[in-house]
Design a protein around this motif. Structure first.
Motif, PDB file in Angstrom:
ATOM      1  N   ILE A  16      47.114  34.213  43.617  1.00 50.66           N
ATOM      2  CA  ILE A  16      47.523  34.638  44.953  1.00 50.66           C
ATOM      3  C   ILE A  16      46.549  35.748  45.333  1.00 50.66           C
ATOM      4  N   GLY A  17      45.724  35.515  46.346  1.00 54.37           N
ATOM      5  CA  GLY A  17      44.675  36.452  46.699  1.00 54.37           C
ATOM      6  C   GLY A  17      45.088  37.495  47.714  1.00 54.37           C
ATOM      7  N   VAL A  18      44.532  38.689  47.565  1.00 62.93           N
ATOM      8  CA  VAL A  18      44.697  39.783  48.515  1.00 62.93           C
ATOM      9  C   VAL A  18      43.403  39.852  49.324  1.00 62.93           C
ATOM     10  N   VAL A  19      43.494  39.592  50.603  1.00 58.92           N
ATOM     11  CA  VAL A  19      42.317  39.597  51.467  1.00 58.92           C
ATOM     12  C   VAL A  19      42.266  40.927  52.199  1.00 58.92           C
ATOM     13  N   SER A  20      41.067  41.479  52.317  1.00 58.06           N
ATOM     14  CA  SER A  20      40.893  42.776  52.947  1.00 58.06           C
ATOM     15  C   SER A  20      39.656  42.746  53.831  1.00 58.06           C
ATOM     16  N   SER A  21      39.562  43.712  54.712  1.00 54.36           N
ATOM     17  CA  SER A  21      38.385  43.801  55.583  1.00 54.36           C
ATOM     18  C   SER A  21      37.169  44.347  54.832  1.00 54.36           C
ATOM     19  N   SER A  22      37.378  44.842  53.592  1.00 52.60           N
ATOM     20  CA  SER A  22      36.257  45.326  52.783  1.00 52.60           C
ATOM     21  C   SER A  22      36.426  44.810  51.359  1.00 52.60           C
ATOM     22  N   THR A  23      35.342  44.787  50.604  1.00 58.36           N
ATOM     23  CA  THR A  23      35.433  44.341  49.218  1.00 58.36           C
ATOM     24  C   THR A  23      36.309  45.279  48.394  1.00 58.36           C
ATOM     25  N   TYR A  24      36.420  46.516  48.802  1.00 56.53           N
ATOM     26  CA  TYR A  24      37.229  47.486  48.071  1.00 56.53           C
ATOM     27  C   TYR A  24      38.674  47.017  47.926  1.00 56.53           C
ATOM     28  N   GLY A  25      39.225  46.441  48.963  1.00 57.70           N
ATOM     29  CA  GLY A  25      40.632  46.066  48.951  1.00 57.70           C
ATOM     30  C   GLY A  25      40.927  44.671  48.447  1.00 57.70           C
ATOM     31  N   CYS A  26      39.910  43.889  48.151  1.00 53.09           N
ATOM     32  CA  CYS A  26      40.133  42.517  47.690  1.00 53.09           C
ATOM     33  C   CYS A  26      40.534  42.507  46.216  1.00 53.09           C
ATOM     34  N   SER A  27      41.527  41.708  45.909  1.00 48.87           N
ATOM     35  CA  SER A  27      42.017  41.573  44.536  1.00 48.87           C
ATOM     36  C   SER A  27      42.856  40.305  44.490  1.00 48.87           C
ATOM     37  N   TYR A  28      43.512  40.077  43.364  1.00 46.21           N
ATOM     38  CA  TYR A  28      44.348  38.883  43.284  1.00 46.21           C
ATOM     39  C   TYR A  28      45.443  39.068  42.245  1.00 46.21           C
ATOM     40  N   PHE A  29      46.421  38.184  42.312  1.00 48.27           N
ATOM     41  CA  PHE A  29      47.492  38.112  41.336  1.00 48.27           C
ATOM     42  C   PHE A  29      47.337  36.816  40.562  1.00 48.27           C
ATOM     43  N   LEU A  30      47.440  36.893  39.259  1.00 46.05           N
ATOM     44  CA  LEU A  30      47.420  35.737  38.388  1.00 46.05           C
ATOM     45  C   LEU A  30      48.875  35.358  38.118  1.00 46.05           C
ATOM     46  N   ASN A  31      49.207  34.090  38.333  1.00 44.39           N
ATOM     47  CA  ASN A  31      50.568  33.607  38.145  1.00 44.39           C
ATOM     48  C   ASN A  31      50.755  33.170  36.694  1.00 44.39           C
ATOM     49  N   LEU A  32      51.403  33.987  35.877  1.00 49.94           N
ATOM     50  CA  LEU A  32      51.632  33.619  34.484  1.00 49.94           C
ATOM     51  C   LEU A  32      52.803  32.661  34.317  1.00 49.94           C
ATOM     52  N   HIS A  33      53.610  32.503  35.352  1.00 52.30           N
ATOM     53  CA  HIS A  33      54.734  31.577  35.253  1.00 52.30           C
ATOM     54  C   HIS A  33      54.256  30.163  34.955  1.00 52.30           C
ATOM     55  N   LYS A  34      53.138  29.782  35.527  1.00 54.60           N
ATOM     56  CA  LYS A  34      52.605  28.432  35.297  1.00 54.60           C
ATOM     57  C   LYS A  34      52.299  28.194  33.822  1.00 54.60           C
ATOM     58  N   ALA A  35      51.826  29.209  33.129  1.00 52.36           N
ATOM     59  CA  ALA A  35      51.427  29.052  31.731  1.00 52.36           C
ATOM     60  C   ALA A  35      52.539  29.381  30.735  1.00 52.36           C
ATOM     61  N   THR A  36      53.428  30.310  31.099  1.00 50.56           N
ATOM     62  CA  THR A  36      54.399  30.810  30.122  1.00 50.56           C
ATOM     63  C   THR A  36      55.849  30.453  30.446  1.00 50.56           C
ATOM     64  N   GLY A  37      56.125  30.129  31.712  1.00 47.19           N
ATOM     65  CA  GLY A  37      57.504  29.891  32.113  1.00 47.19           C
ATOM     66  C   GLY A  37      58.259  31.168  32.434  1.00 47.19           C
ATOM     67  N   HIS A  38      57.611  32.319  32.290  1.00 48.39           N
ATOM     68  CA  HIS A  38      58.248  33.607  32.589  1.00 48.39           C
ATOM     69  C   HIS A  38      57.859  34.054  33.999  1.00 48.39           C
ATOM     70  N   PRO A  39      58.767  34.707  34.719  1.00 47.91           N
ATOM     71  CA  PRO A  39      58.481  35.153  36.089  1.00 47.91           C
ATOM     72  C   PRO A  39      57.597  36.396  36.114  1.00 47.91           C
ATOM     73  N   VAL A  40      56.300  36.184  35.856  1.00 50.26           N
ATOM     74  CA  VAL A  40      55.355  37.291  35.718  1.00 50.26           C
ATOM     75  C   VAL A  40      54.129  37.040  36.587  1.00 50.26           C
ATOM     76  N   LEU A  41      53.736  38.081  37.321  1.00 41.16           N
ATOM     77  CA  LEU A  41      52.471  38.100  38.046  1.00 41.16           C
ATOM     78  C   LEU A  41      51.637  39.243  37.487  1.00 41.16           C
ATOM     79  N   VAL A  42      50.324  39.021  37.389  1.00 40.28           N
ATOM     80  CA  VAL A  42      49.425  40.067  36.916  1.00 40.28           C
ATOM     81  C   VAL A  42      48.469  40.413  38.054  1.00 40.28           C
TER      82      VAL A  42
END
Length: 114
Positions: free
Chosen positions: A43-69
């Motif tokens: 899940i990506g975080v879009v920003s008007s500058s590269t400074y604010g860009c980041s993302y969340f990795l969905n661990l639920h797909k791999a582990t079955g646990h409700p975790v985002l990184v």
């Protein structure tokens, strides 16, 4: 200069290798009571500058646990390192709320500063 190439590489390639660096990408693990996000890898975080860009990795797909990184990099990651663990987790959650305004509060969090 631990690795030597035979035949020797052109100077411009050796210069490029000398200039290589490893960047910073930290991890803020957010554990939730249940999954409320779409079934996607990232899940990506879009920003008007590269400074604010980041993302969340969905661990639920791999582990079955409700975790985002949350995975901030570069200067943003360095600035987050200056925060308390609680403030960093709250910042990560605020980024998630920008994407998913109805996001539930995490039940716990963990920081992995690398």
């Amino acid at each position: 200069k631990t690795i030597r190439f035979e035949p020797r590489l052109p100077e411009w390639k050796e210069e490029a290798i000398r200039e290589l660096t490893v960047g910073v990408e930290n991890k803020i693990v957010l554990h939730f009571g249940q999954v409320f996000w779409p079934n996607v890898e990232f899940i990506g975080v879009v920003s008007s500058s590269t400074y604010g860009c980041s993302y969340f990795l969905n661990l639920h797909k791999a582990t079955g646990h409700p975790v985002l990184v949350y995975m901030p990099a570069g200067r943003l990651a360095r600035d987050i390192e200056k925060m308390s663990d609680e403030a960093a987790a709250q910042f990560a959650f605020s980024q998630l709320k920008k994407i998913l305004p109805n996001a539930a509060e995490p039940v716990s969090s963990l920081l992995a500063i690398t």
